[in-house]
Scaffold this active site. Structure first.
Site, PDB file in Angstrom:
ATOM      1  N   HIS A   1       0.810  -1.212   0.000  1.00 12.12           N
ATOM      2  CA  HIS A   1       0.000   0.000   0.000  1.00 12.12           C
ATOM      3  C   HIS A   1       0.848   1.268   0.000  1.00 12.12           C
ATOM      4  O   HIS A   1       0.322   2.371   0.053  1.00 12.12           O
ATOM      5  CB  HIS A   1      -0.923  -0.035   1.233  1.00 12.12           C
TER       6      HIS A   1
ATOM      7  N   LYS B   1       3.222   4.462  -1.110  1.00  9.11           N
ATOM      8  CA  LYS B   1       3.323   5.389  -2.243  1.00  9.11           C
ATOM      9  C   LYS B   1       4.610   6.185  -2.067  1.00  9.11           C
ATOM     10  O   LYS B   1       4.664   7.155  -1.315  1.00  9.11           O
ATOM     11  CB  LYS B   1       2.133   6.348  -2.311  1.00  9.11           C
TER      12      LYS B   1
ATOM     13  N   ASP C   1      17.112   9.857  -8.294  1.00  7.71           N
ATOM     14  CA  ASP C   1      18.556  10.092  -8.196  1.00  7.71           C
ATOM     15  C   ASP C   1      19.055  10.071  -6.752  1.00  7.71           C
ATOM     16  O   ASP C   1      20.095  10.680  -6.444  1.00  7.71           O
ATOM     17  CB  ASP C   1      18.943  11.423  -8.851  1.00  7.71           C
TER      18      ASP C   1
ATOM     19  N   HIS D   1      -9.177  11.098   1.460  1.00  5.10           N
ATOM     20  CA  HIS D   1      -8.248   9.988   1.281  1.00  5.10           C
ATOM     21  C   HIS D   1      -6.937  10.222   2.025  1.00  5.10           C
ATOM     22  O   HIS D   1      -6.028   9.410   1.972  1.00  5.10           O
ATOM     23  CB  HIS D   1      -7.969   9.775  -0.216  1.00  5.10           C
TER      24      HIS D   1
ATOM     25  N   LYS E   1      -3.950  10.778   4.915  1.00  4.63           N
ATOM     26  CA  LYS E   1      -3.453  10.069   6.083  1.00  4.63           C
ATOM     27  C   LYS E   1      -2.384  10.946   6.727  1.00  4.63           C
ATOM     28  O   LYS E   1      -1.182  10.710   6.589  1.00  4.63           O
ATOM     29  CB  LYS E   1      -2.845   8.712   5.711  1.00  4.63           C
TER      30      LYS E   1
ATOM     31  N   ASP F   1       0.781  19.176  18.703  1.00  4.61           N
ATOM     32  CA  ASP F   1       1.365  20.419  19.198  1.00  4.61           C
ATOM     33  C   ASP F   1       1.949  21.218  18.046  1.00  4.61           C
ATOM     34  O   ASP F   1       1.375  21.239  16.960  1.00  4.61           O
ATOM     35  CB  ASP F   1       2.368  20.116  20.309  1.00  4.61           C
TER      36      ASP F   1
END
Length: 418
Positions: free
Chosen positions: A114, A116, A121, A298, A300, A305
């Site tokens: 899952h 991404k 380089d 979608h 996450k 603080d």
């Protein structure tokens, strides 16, 4: 494979939605000189997927070394033409757990790749929750997703680079003739530490099914436990384990402002139903719950603080916390927190409705019984799910063992790039 550590001297930029994310990634690939590594859960053959294909083809044709890893469940329908063009240009396309179909039913629904991640380089990285599909663009319409990623320069990119190559090597280790991943001189050369690029401290934290089964959740709990003033969590799929719920309640009860931004217009109805089962426990403890109602959420992301933040691929649900392979970046940087908090404040002020005690009402007997069941489920499910078969699905060249990804990418000869 992943020795998480705080690394100083990084420069970060928050990217919101595909409008900001895709141009940056495609530009970075266009400027790549030696190597591009891409990991993604979903790659669709729409206008975004075609743009990525073109960017990778153009880079490969000028000699850039490219590895593209997709998930067999999340990206099952790429055409032979799409994959074949990449393979013929020299792109190594890897499929995580391609699985088989039995009477059209897919068998690879659990333990998905899952993550991404993009590394260019070994100097520039992107980590977040945005897939390569048109539904991450506003012009997709009401179902266009709200999401975030982060662009990173600085020494932590070296940690991310080592991680993605370790994942490739481990995933391909079972295949004869694939050990060249570990030994290319180019990789050893790039292992040198990168110079400072900014003031942020960062850490790459991952979740796998072997040695790092609960690292991301553990860092969430530690951050919430240390909160003194403010916690904001924006998460698409929210049904965490009991210990994380307990930390949120305790933080609110000791006077910390705790805000949850969850889906009000979910892409899957079960998502909202599951989260709503927790509303009584959270709101009655003082947690402020908001439903984002403009489009499917979608994202996450979280902040604590004025200094701690995280952006990544991990939801706070059973799949992400107990089954999937995930990657988040943890961040210590006041400037980044101010930017992220401003984004979250905007959502709360302009696109959310608050779930308060009045809207919940007094629980019925059925709701109390359901809450009792949910409470005990949350106490137990991480252990239950962890007991599922712990095979570690392997990476295979596109087409090997998959009935939809038919082309076989060429494998370099045994002595390639020694």
């Amino acid at each position: 494979m992943n020795n998480a550590r705080w690394t100083a001297g990084n420069e970060l930029e928050l990217l919101e939605n595909g409008e900001e994310f895709f141009p940056r990634v495609f530009e970075a690939i266009a400027q790549a000189e030696q190597e591009v590594v891409v990991e993604t859960f979903i790659l669709f053959e729409d206008k975004v997927g075609l743009a990525l294909n073109e960017a990778l083809l153009t880079a490969a044709k000028r000699g850039v070394q490219i590895d593209l890893t997709i998930d067999g469940f999340g990206s099952p329908d790429l055409s032979e033409e799409y994959i074949g063009a990449l393979c013929r240009a020299g792109v190594r396309v890897h499929v995580f757990d391609p699985g088989l179909r039995i009477f059209k039913w897919r068998t690879n629904m659990l333990r998905r790749m899952h993550r991404k991640i993009v590394v260019v380089d070994a100097k520039l990285a992107f980590v977040g929750g945005i897939n390569y599909s048109a539904d991450h663009l506003l012009d997709f319409g009401p179902q266009g997703k709200q999401d975030y990623a982060v662009q990173i320069r600085g020494p932590v990119v070296g940690d991310i680079h080592r991680f993605v190559h370790g994942a490739l090597a481990d995933g391909l280790r079972h295949q004869q003739g694939k050990r060249w991943f570990r030994h290319r001189p180019l990789m050893r050369k790039r292992a040198k530490a990168l110079p400072p690029a900014g003031d942020a401290q960062c850490m790459l934290v991952t979740r796998d099914n072997t040695r790092h089964t609960n690292d991301i959740e553990r860092y969430y709990r530690l951050a919430i436990r240390s909160a003194r003033e403010h916690v904001t969590i924006a998460n698409a799929y929210f049904f965490p384990g009991y210990r994380l719920i307990r930390e949120l309640r305790r933080a609110a009860q000791r006077g910390v402002e705790v805000r949850l931004i969850l889906q009000g217009e979910p892409d899957m109805p079960i998502v909202k139903i599951a989260a709503q089962m927790l509303y009584h426990h959270l709101v009655r403890a003082g947690v402020k719950v908001y439903e984002y109602c403009e489009r499917p959420l979608h994202g996450k992301v979280a902040l604590v603080d004025d200094r701690w933040a995280t952006v990544g691929s991990s939801n706070l649900d059973p799949l992400s916390l107990a089954l999937n392979l995930e990657a988040n970046v943890l961040i210590h940087d006041r400037a980044f927190n101010q930017t992220l908090r401003a984004k979250m404040d905007h959502l709360v002020d302009h696109a959310c409705k608050q779930i308060d005690r009045e809207s919940i009402g007094e629980p019925t007997r059925l709701q109390l019984l359901r809450s009792y069941f949910v409470f005990h489920l949350l106490r137990r499910y991480p252990a239950w799910l962890g007991g599922l078969p712990r095979h570690v699905p392997q990476l295979v060249p596109a087409g090997a063992g998959a009935d939809t990804l038919t082309p076989m990418c060429p494998t370099p000869p045994q002595g390639a790039a020694q």
